[in-house]
Design a protein around this motif. Structure first.
Motif, short mmCIF file in Angstrom:
data_model
loop_
_atom_site.label_atom_id
_atom_site.label_comp_id
_atom_site.label_asym_id
_atom_site.label_seq_id
_atom_site.Cartn_x
_atom_site.Cartn_y
_atom_site.Cartn_z
N ARG A 1 10.39 2.07 -23.28
CA ARG A 1 11.24 2.04 -22.08
C ARG A 1 11.32 3.42 -21.44
O ARG A 1 11.33 3.56 -20.24
N LYS A 2 11.37 4.43 -22.32
CA LYS A 2 11.49 5.79 -21.82
C LYS A 2 10.21 6.24 -21.11
O LYS A 2 10.24 6.92 -20.10
N ALA A 3 9.08 5.82 -21.67
CA ALA A 3 7.82 6.31 -21.14
C ALA A 3 7.35 5.53 -19.92
O ALA A 3 6.60 6.06 -19.09
N LEU A 4 7.79 4.26 -19.82
CA LEU A 4 7.25 3.40 -18.77
C LEU A 4 7.35 4.01 -17.37
O LEU A 4 6.36 4.05 -16.65
N PRO A 5 8.54 4.49 -16.94
CA PRO A 5 8.58 5.06 -15.59
C PRO A 5 7.62 6.24 -15.44
O PRO A 5 7.02 6.40 -14.36
#
Lengths: 215, 502
Positions: B249-253
């Motif tokens: 979730r943290k890396a997706l953006p």
């Protein structure tokens, strides 16, 4: 600093190994490149002047070579001036980087600061432990160059398997392998596998040399 | 949505067992050359071109598709584990990646890279599928003057705007143009710079030039330093590379932001992934500062690694689109791919989609298949791939030397080619030694003949009036953008120079 090849000016960089007196040639070995550029330009000039032009199209076959010649003469001269005005660090200090990209530009784009530069400077490969007379190890390069020249000269008389195995052995030896007997086997295996895979299976014609004559 | 139909056609021809095998071989080879510092997809394709010549074109290009993306999957491994980026496209991922590895998250860092490369490549390739026909339509209005402007743009962007030293960049360009001049001049039939040797009438083979510069030149360069550079220590990775949901979730953006930076740069001849990766890294750094992310710059932030990785592969993806639709190589690797097309007698550009449509769509489909295979072989086996870093260098480079000789000899069984190879290898070594960029040589060799033909054609039509070169709105815009970029980079160089003196 950083990702780069910002080499300090010659004066500043004599620090750690500043015993030998810098002479005019110090840090100016790049004149080799100037010589290559001039040689290419002169070759193109002679070729263009003596060209046996066929047909008579309006901008003919000499048109573009003339443009390339101008570029080469100009850039060689500018490079020579730059080397005379600000020589690079003497040959024996480490200067990493490949010059492919402008470090200034990457610095701005990446908002790079002190911490990235330090992280990069602390990379272990850039800690010089010892200094040499020249930056490049000409002995190893020389052995390697001799090896490839001998390979090309002997390829057709000796055949692929023997000459390729010898080349493999020589390069491995020059680059620091310490198992010469074992490497003979590795080299022969490598060249034979190539002969089988590419010669027999994919249909490349590799010279068989005198071995082929005997059988 | 005609494209989707065509793409499905591409998938049916790419999804045969034998073609899947070629993608897999390409993906394995690509990852391997990516992991090992100093090699890369450009060199791998150049070495394999001659030996794959007996394959049918579709099979060869399907394999090249695997190599093309594969080189970018492994490229950050050495940066993360050794803190020495093996490729310039991986420098930006090294900063945060190595910090993560130092704080015990090496496996996580490698997984972030693989997924980032997958997402970037996937989005960019999808964009190519949808926008390729538009690009092709654009390219059909291009005349000689426009193509010449495009070539000049590529030459100067790659040699002067993005390179460290403008003089050295242009010197590299000059060497490439000179090499491309040898041979029979097409329009007039004049033999140029051949010294009367019939073997040179066809010109110096692109394979000889690329293998010499990229493979043999690298071997000479390694030889000049191998007994001098200290040995670097490697951080061990244990276990499987995996990300938990929170990390994802943290890396997706960041992956998506990176892709957004990377995708447009594939269309600009700025030499490849370096500029977008640094842009992506810089953005993540600013964002981290704004939200007071404590990880960034200390233990390593997953976002600071994710964004540049996605950007690199997004650039590669859209670069393939520019290559296929416009015939414009925007990076060294794309230039070799163009050379590969020419070896098979095809010319990328608007006509390629008409004449070899089947091959193009099979190639695009295998880019997707290649990405899926790459992510499957990279995530579970990331630490296995890292073991490639411990192959003894002497065997690796001995093998590369022999293989370069094989590849060049295979082109036309000519010993003269081998002598040329040695000469060009020495030039490649000199260029590495004196920090002269290599990419301009490759772009000049590939685009030089096209630039010359189009320039002469344009001038012949206008009967020598130079005004025709800047006459149309397209050419005027291209030259204006180029001039602006040159001015900007000059200002940047000057500003940094004065900054250093203080």
């Amino acid at each position: 600093m950083s990702l780069t090849q910002h080499q300090a000016d010659a004066g500043a960089a004599t620090g750690p190994q500043g015993k030998r007196k810098p002479h005019f040639g110090t840090g100016r070995s790049e004149f080799v490149v100037v010589a290559v550029l001039y040689a290419a330009a002169v070759f193109l000039t002679i070729g263009t002047v003596t060209m046996n032009v066929q047909g008579k199209s309006a901008p003919g076959p000499q048109f573009f070579p003339i443009l390339v010649c101008i570029v080469l003469y100009l850039v060689a001269t500018l490079l020579a001036i730059q080397i005379i005005r600000s020589p690079k660090v003497p040959d024996n200090s480490i200067h990493p980087g490949h010059g492919q990209f402008s470090a200034d530009m990457l610095h701005d784009l990446g908002h790079l600061g002190q911490e990235e530069d330090e992280a990069y400077d602390n990379a272990p490969s850039q800690t010089p432990t010892k200094t040499w007379k020249t930056y490049s190890d000409w002995r190893t390069v020389g052995v390697l160059l001799g090896g490839v020249v001998a390979f090309v000269a002997l390829l057709e008389p000796l055949g692929w398997i023997i000459s390729a195995a010898s080349l493999f052995w020589l390069v491995a030896y020059a680059l620091g392998s310490r198992r010469p007997i074992f490497n003979i086997g590795v080299g022969l295996l490598f060249s034979s596998v190539i002969q089988l895979a590419f010669g027999a299976a994919l249909g490349l014609s590799l010279p068989s040399g005198f071995v082929g004559v005997i059988f | 949505m005609e494209q989707l139909e065509l793409l499905m056609g591409g998938f049916t021809s790419a999804l045969t067992p034998i073609n899947l095998l070629w993608v897999l071989i390409g993906a394995l080879l690509g990852t391997a050359v990516g992991v090992v510092p100093g090699l890369g997809s450009a060199m791998a394709v150049a070495l394999l071109l001659p030996v794959t010549f007996s394959l049918e074109p579709t099979a060869a290009f399907i394999m090249f598709a695997g190599i093309y993306f594969g080189g970018l999957f492994g490229d950050s491994t050495s940066g993360i584990l050794l803190n020495t980026p093996g490729h310039s496209s991986a420098i930006a991922s090294t900063f945060e990646g190595h910090r993560m590895a130092k704080s015990g998250q090496a496996a996580k860092a490698l997984a972030t890279c693989a997924i980032g490369a997958f997402i970037g490549g996937l989005i960019a390739t999808t964009l190519v599928v949808f926008f390729a026909p538009t690009l092709v339509k654009m390219a059909t209005v291009f005349g000689p003057a426009e193509y010449f402007a495009l070539a000049v743009f590529a030459f100067l962007a790659i040699s002067a705007v993005v390179s460290e030293s403008v003089i050295r960049g242009i010197a590299a360009l000059g060497i490439g143009l000179a090499l491309a001049l040898v041979g029979i001049d097409g329009p007039s039939g004049t033999a140029r710079f051949t010294l009367g040797m019939p073997q040179l009438f066809d010109g110096i083979s692109v394979i000889v030039i690329t293998v010499g510069l990229l493979a043999l030149g690298e071997v000479f360069h390694i030889a000049s330093r191998i007994h001098r550079d200290p040995i670097v220590s490697r951080i061990e990775t244990k276990g499987r590379a995996r990300l938990n949901l929170a990390d994802f979730r943290k890396a997706l953006p960041a992956w998506l932001r990176g892709t957004a930076f990377g995708a447009p740069f594939g269309l600009i001849p700025a030499g490849g992934a370096e500029v977008p990766t640094f842009l992506a890294y810089g953005t993540e750094k600013q964002l981290a500062k704004r939200r007071n992310d404590p990880e960034f710059g200390t233990t390593g932030s997953i976002r600071g690694l994710a964004a540049p990785e996605a950007a690199a592969n997004a650039t590669a993806g859209t670069a393939m689109g520019a290559l296929l639709a416009l015939g414009l190589p925007t990076s060294a690797t794309a230039a070799i791919m163009l050379a590969a097309f020419q070896q098979y007698g095809m010319q990328p550009g608007p006509l390629l989609f008409e004449r070899s449509g089947n091959l193009v769509w099979a190639l695009l489909a295998s880019l997707f298949i290649g990405l899926v295979i790459l992510v499957m072989i990279n995530i579970p086996f990331a630490s296995v791939w890292a073991k490639l870093l411990s192959i003894p260098k002497h065997y690796l480079y001995a093998g590369i030397t022999v293989f370069s000789m094989l590849g060049v000899y295979a082109v036309s069984s000519s010993v003269l080619d081998l002598w040329l190879l040695i000469g060009i290898g020495l030039i490649g070594f000199l260029m590495r030694r004196y920090n002269i960029p290599l990419a301009p040589v490759l772009i000049a060799v590939i685009l030089g003949p096209m630039a010359e033909t189009e320039l002469r054609r344009a001038l012949a039509v206008s009967e020598g009036d130079l005004g025709t070169l800047v006459g149309s709105p397209i050419t005027a815009t291209l030259y204006a953008v180029l001039a602006a970029a040159l001015v900007l980079s000059a200002v940047q160089h000057l500003r940094h120079r004065s900054g250093r003196k203080v």
